[in-house]
Design an enzyme around this catalytic site. Structure first.
Site, PDB file in Angstrom:
ATOM      1  N   ASN A 163       0.800  -1.230   0.000  1.00 47.66           N
ATOM      2  CA  ASN A 163       0.000   0.000   0.000  1.00 47.66           C
ATOM      3  C   ASN A 163       0.831   1.278   0.000  1.00 47.66           C
ATOM      4  O   ASN A 163       0.445   2.257  -0.632  1.00 47.66           O
ATOM      5  CB  ASN A 163      -1.028  -0.016   1.140  1.00 47.66           C
ATOM      6  CG  ASN A 163      -0.385  -0.014   2.497  1.00 47.66           C
ATOM      7  OD1 ASN A 163       0.667  -0.618   2.687  1.00 47.66           O
ATOM      8  ND2 ASN A 163      -0.987   0.669   3.433  1.00 47.66           N
ATOM      9  N   GLU A 262       3.742  -4.603  12.173  1.00 39.32           N
ATOM     10  CA  GLU A 262       2.761  -3.530  11.952  1.00 39.32           C
ATOM     11  C   GLU A 262       1.660  -4.135  11.093  1.00 39.32           C
ATOM     12  O   GLU A 262       1.890  -4.446   9.915  1.00 39.32           O
ATOM     13  CB  GLU A 262       3.430  -2.335  11.270  1.00 39.32           C
ATOM     14  CG  GLU A 262       4.478  -1.699  12.182  1.00 39.32           C
ATOM     15  CD  GLU A 262       5.213  -0.514  11.581  1.00 39.32           C
ATOM     16  OE1 GLU A 262       6.076   0.050  12.270  1.00 39.32           O
ATOM     17  OE2 GLU A 262       4.944  -0.161  10.416  1.00 39.32           O
ATOM     18  N   CYS A 296      -3.339   1.606   6.357  1.00 35.65           N
ATOM     19  CA  CYS A 296      -3.727   0.845   7.545  1.00 35.65           C
ATOM     20  C   CYS A 296      -4.405   1.729   8.579  1.00 35.65           C
ATOM     21  O   CYS A 296      -5.109   1.245   9.448  1.00 35.65           O
ATOM     22  CB  CYS A 296      -2.494   0.191   8.155  1.00 35.65           C
ATOM     23  SG  CYS A 296      -1.214   1.382   8.555  1.00 35.65           S
ATOM     24  N   GLU A 475       7.629   1.181  16.507  1.00 37.74           N
ATOM     25  CA  GLU A 475       8.794   1.725  15.802  1.00 37.74           C
ATOM     26  C   GLU A 475       8.634   3.241  15.755  1.00 37.74           C
ATOM     27  O   GLU A 475       7.594   3.783  16.117  1.00 37.74           O
ATOM     28  CB  GLU A 475       8.916   1.092  14.413  1.00 37.74           C
ATOM     29  CG  GLU A 475       9.173  -0.424  14.508  1.00 37.74           C
ATOM     30  CD  GLU A 475       9.813  -1.030  13.266  1.00 37.74           C
ATOM     31  OE1 GLU A 475      10.623  -0.350  12.616  1.00 37.74           O
ATOM     32  OE2 GLU A 475       9.498  -2.195  12.965  1.00 37.74           O
TER      33      GLU A 475
END
Ligand code: NAD
Ligand code: 6OD
Length: 494
Positions: A163, A262, A296, A475
């Site tokens: 993405n 993630e 996301c 992160e």
């Protein structure tokens, strides 16, 4: 044809990059444009043996040239890579646009901009990182000096989604490399082009062979799975679907490898009646439909306080219907295509399911037609639903397309309870002008990230990641440096 997107000029055959060389393989797959179904390039798929060569090269570089450099030297190299991306900016934009079908302006201002910024930011953060220092007197009267040193984890495998391809890869490569690790990187099979250009940038910048290795391929039974099973890999940083994260976690469990995940989201926006109405509508249009809903962090669930619910839905409909869908370089274009026909079929299956589950369709729900080659592309209409119950699959499952479901609420407590009622916990958004409420609600969101009166504005020093099925670890800034380092405490008796 005016406004027509031009194909990336240099990317006809996309090879792997291992130990400083571009490597062809016999097994190839097509890179298909989601804009019009044309084949853009042949991609050379890496098998387990080539993945192993990449891992061995990375191990060698770890012990040799990269491991031997000072952090300042590594930082200088990373800035040189960023310089190359800057110089070849338009090629990177063309690669991102060609693979994903996104607007050119987005590729410039988000994807390639962040590709450069990620490398520069982490180069500088790494240079300025410091450890802990404690002086201690024990109960027995000993005087101690404790300090920490950061060492690389080793060979880091980075597996990324389609993405935000360049953004995702550099978001991992920046901190991993400045901490002294070497890497084997696999982009998504859907987006091999900017990854290949990134390997060229490392090559051109003179980064020693083996420091940054690129392998192309799929997940299961391909390069991705081979990476997770390779014993020479010390850590995995993965971005993608929660289900894939779970498969990878099982694959690396026996080797006890470090993981950073993630993963997916089903993010909620809560809009209070005291919000700045125009800003909130614009913000929710942006948070639901940016990148054709394939971020996301996008809001697929919107909770609106009842007094403004009807007006909010009407205004969302009006502004959504004004979004311009088209070629990436059409003036004023807002939305490109989805990533692929396969993904469009998945999103359309949710469009159908929503109606079966009793949704009221406010707008969208189908596929636009253009009367040109774009009708062979993976375009889709942005879609708004109301009227679904909290247990509808379309309210619970991540669609990862341009959709949102808007529902009314009556109290702050109810809004929070429903927003938090999810197996995911990535990002929450709050729209209110009441300062106390903003703080109160923000800290009760069960998510790793909360935005108030905005969405997806980033400072790369801040922690980024999700709770529950949305991820493992954080992160960003020192959180990245912590993940990509093995921290050792040294205790000296004075
Ligand atoms: P995906 O999980 O299908 O694929 C991601 C990567 O994993 C690809 O490179 C793929 O080839 C590889 N892969 C797949 N199966 C594998 C296996 N068994 N072993 C090793 N590698 C494997 O995800 P996607 O469809 O590319 O991306 C969309 C998903 O990513 C969405 O769920 C989205 O929410 C999530 N995402 C999360 C974040 C975040 O920061 N939390 C960021 C971007 C995307
Ligand atoms: O902005 C970032 O640093 C980041 N990792 C974004 C991820 C977005 C997910 O689609």
């Amino acid at each position: 044809m005016p406004g027509r997107f031009a194909l990336p000029p240099t990317l006809g055959s996309l090879r792997n990059y291992v130990d400083g060389e571009f490597v062809s393989t016999d097994k190839r797959f097509d890179n298909v444009s989601p804009l019009d179904g044309r084949v853009l390039a042949q991609v050379h798929e890496a098998d387990a043996a080539l993945v192993d060569r990449a891992v061995q090269a990375a191990r060698k570089a770890l012990a040799g040239p990269w491991g031997g450099m000072s952090v300042d030297e590594r930082a200088a190299m990373m800035h040189r890579v960023a310089d190359v991306i800057e110089r070849r900016f338009d090629e990177f934009v063309a690669a991102e646009v060609g693979d994903t079908g996104r607007p050119v302006e987005q590729a410039k201002k988000l994807d390639v901009f962040r590709g450069i910024l990620n490398l520069r930011t982490f180069a500088d953060l790494g240079k300025n990182a410091h450890g802990d220092y404690f002086e201690t007197r024990t109960a027995g009267g000993d005087n101690l000096m404790n300090y920490t040193v950061r060492k690389p984890l080793g060979v880091v495998a980075s597996i990324s989604p389609w993405n935000l391809p360049l953004l995702s890869m550099t978001w991992k490569a920046g901190p991993a490399l400045i901490c002294g690790n070497t890497m084997v990187v696999k982009p998504s099979e859907e987006t091999p082009s900017s990854a290949t250009l990134l390997a060229e940038a490392f090559h051109e910048a003179g980064v020693p062979p083996g420091v940054f290795n690129l392998v192309h391929g799929f997940g299961a039974n391909s390069a991705g799975e081979a990476m997770t099973k390779n014993p020479g890999i010390d850590a995995i940083t993965f971005t993608g679907e929660s289900r894939t994260g779970s498969t990878i976690m099982k694959a690396v469990a026996d080797g006890m490898k470090e993981v950073s995940f993630e993963l997916g989201g089903k993010n909620a926006a809560i809009v209070f009646a005291d919000c700045d109405f125009d800003a909130a509508v614009d913000g929710v249009v942006r948070s639901s439909f940016t990148n054709t809903g394939q971020v996301c962090l996008c809001s697929e669930r919107v909770y609106v306080e009842r007094p403004i619910f009807e007006r909010f839905v009407a205004e969302m409909k009006k502004r959504t219907e004004k979004l311009k869908i088209g070629w990436p370089d059409d003036p004023g274009v807002d939305m490109g295509s989805l990533i692929s026909h396969k993904h469009r079929a998945k999103v359309l299956s949710y469009y159908k399911l929503a109606l079966e589950e009793g949704a009221t369709l406010v707008t969208g729900g189908g596929v636009p037609t253009f009367g040109d080659e774009r009708d062979n592309g993976a375009f889709i209409q942005p879609t708004i639903w109301t009227g679904l119950s909290d247990d509808a699959r379309c309210v619970r499952e991540e669609v990862f397309g341009p959709v949102c479901h808007i529902t009314p609420f009556d109290t702050e407590e109810e809004a929070l309870r429903r927003a938090n009622d999810s197996v995911y916990g990535l990002a929450g958004t709050i729209w209110t002008t009441n300062l106390s409420r903003a703080h109160r609600v923000a800290r009760r969101f069960h998510t790793g990230i909360v935005w108030v009166n905005t969405w997806y504005l980033r400072d790369l020093r801040t922690p980024f990641g999700g709770t529950k099925l949305s991820g493992l670890g954080r992160e960003g800034g020192r959180y990245s440096l912590d993940f990509y380092s093995e921290t050792t405490n040294i205790c000296i008796k004075l």
